[in-house]
Design an enzyme around this catalytic site. Structure first.
Site, PDB file in Angstrom:
ATOM      1  N   LYS A 120      -1.701  -1.822  -1.902  1.00  0.00           N
ATOM      2  CA  LYS A 120      -1.380  -1.406  -3.266  1.00  0.00           C
ATOM      3  C   LYS A 120      -0.538  -2.456  -3.982  1.00  0.00           C
ATOM      4  CE  LYS A 120      -2.215   2.101  -4.985  1.00  0.00           C
ATOM      5  NZ  LYS A 120      -3.363   2.481  -5.840  1.00  0.00           N
ATOM      6  N   TYR A 125      -1.273   0.233   3.886  1.00  0.00           N
ATOM      7  CA  TYR A 125      -1.511   0.902   2.597  1.00  0.00           C
ATOM      8  C   TYR A 125      -0.599   0.339   1.508  1.00  0.00           C
ATOM      9  CZ  TYR A 125      -1.340   4.334  -1.133  1.00  0.00           C
ATOM     10  OH  TYR A 125      -1.345   4.919  -2.370  1.00  0.00           O
TER      11      TYR A 125
END
Length: 378
Positions: A162, A158
């Site tokens: 990002k 994750y």
């Protein structure tokens, strides 16, 4: 400066943060030409908000996938400003890496290309504090700032997704548009976001209900973080949009990222949950179930089991080493640069943010108890 006369596209408009941005734009921005609400699914809450503000500004609903290039071209036609909040958030590895990268990174790339082709002037990206860390060693940061160097050896998909998406957004600043103008981009890095409607707070609340009304102690007391209220993160996006319209400010802001926090007290994650729920009679465990080093190695063992089982069955560990480090690392950041460059000041003080969030928890408690009791019966 305001965003009056502009057409604005909000991606992830049904989400926890996206919906708050939409509400603030409709509440605060007189003369907004049109606001386009894009998401894969359009929630009932978002549709109610559209009805509530009917007549104040034109509101266009756009239902589709961030990975669909043709759909993105349609979404960006005639738009002046994009606020890109759409993303998959995954803290325990439930989503495979390919899907995370396709939505969070490739989707962002395709949206940027659609902006260039359709002469969109301004692009604000909702990033995350997880693009910087904490790193795998759990190195702490106190009152961090944008110029601070930190060894961000991210190991979790994750945060990686990002960070890659943010890099593409900032690199796109200054790109030539088809009409001869240039694209201005910036990225906002909020801390852990709390407030009414938070899925993470609901998860912690469920755990507390199952634990006899006591929040689990998942973080050490000394591992301080500074959560930020969802209304203040939404307000930071509005302030950034206003600032970018000033040509001088746009030069200063373009290509930069900003940490977004507020005046919420610095506490560990577990103690913060307790502060929000204590007046409702919710407690918190005095100590973690296992010492931190042992908890870390249990997480490692669970990850190994998940890897070994992969050819036969999909096993998602209940927690990972990344989550253990995240919950137990002192990690706080200042919003001084956002104040200086964007004119950002928290719209909601701590006491108001706490009161609103606690009131939402009080409303959610009976419903969550009933749902959990039903699930036990089946």
């Amino acid at each position: 400066m305001t965003v009056a006369g502009m057409r604005c596209l909000v991606t992830g408009a049904s989400g926890f943060l996206g919906h708050r941005i939409v509400r603030l734009l409709l509440e605060e921005e007189e003369g907004l030409d049109e606001i386009c609400l894009m998401d894969k699914t359009l929630s009932a809450d978002l549709l109610r908000t559209r009805e509530e503000f009917q007549g104040k500004a034109s509101v266009k609903l756009l239902r589709g996938d961030i990975r669909d290039e043709e759909f993105l071209q349609q979404c960006c036609r005639g738009v002046d400003l994009v606020i890109h909040t759409a993303a998959i958030i995954d803290t325990v590895g439930k989503i495979n890496k390919e899907t995370l990268m396709a939505i969070n990174v490739t989707g962002t790339e395709r949206l940027l290309e659609a902006c260039v082709r359709n002469n969109v002037r301004y692009f604000i990206y909702t990033s995350s504090v997880e693009v910087v860390g904490p790193n795998t060693r759990g190195d702490p940061i106190t009152d961090g700032h944008e110029e601070q160097l930190y060894d961000s050896n991210l190991s979790f998909s994750y945060g990686q997704s990002k960070r890659l998406a943010e890099q593409k957004v900032l690199k796109a600043n200054g790109r030539a548009l088809k009409d001869g103008g240039t694209l201005v981009t910036c990225s906002l890095r909020p801390m852990y976001i709390y407030g009414e409607g938070s899925q993470f707070l609901e998860l912690h609340l469920d755990q507390a209900i199952l634990n006899g009304g006591v929040f689990l102690r998942q973080s050490r007391k000394e591992a301080l973080v500074n959560p930020v209220y969802v209304g203040n993160v939404a307000w930071a996006h509005v302030q950034a949009a206003r600032a970018m319209r000033d040509p001088d400010k746009a030069q200063e802001i373009g290509g930069n990222f900003y940490y977004i926090s507020d005046d919420t007290p610095h506490l560990s994650y577990s103690d913060f949950n307790h502060v929000l729920g204590q007046e409702l009679g919710l407690g918190v465990e005095s100590r973690p179930a296992l010492p931190y080093p042992l908890l870390y190695y249990v997480a490692l063992l669970l990850e190994v089991l998940s890897f070994l089982a992969k050819p036969f069955v999909r096993f998602v560990p209940p927690f990972t080493r990344h989550l253990v480090v995240l919950l137990n690392t002192h990690f706080t950041f200042s919003y001084r640069k956002a104040r200086k460059d964007l004119g950002y000041e928290p719209r909601y003080g701590w006491e108001e943010a706490r009161r609103l969030t606690t009131a939402w928890i009080a409303e959610a408690l009976p419903r969550r108890r009933e749902q959990l009791n039903k699930s036990k019966r089946f």
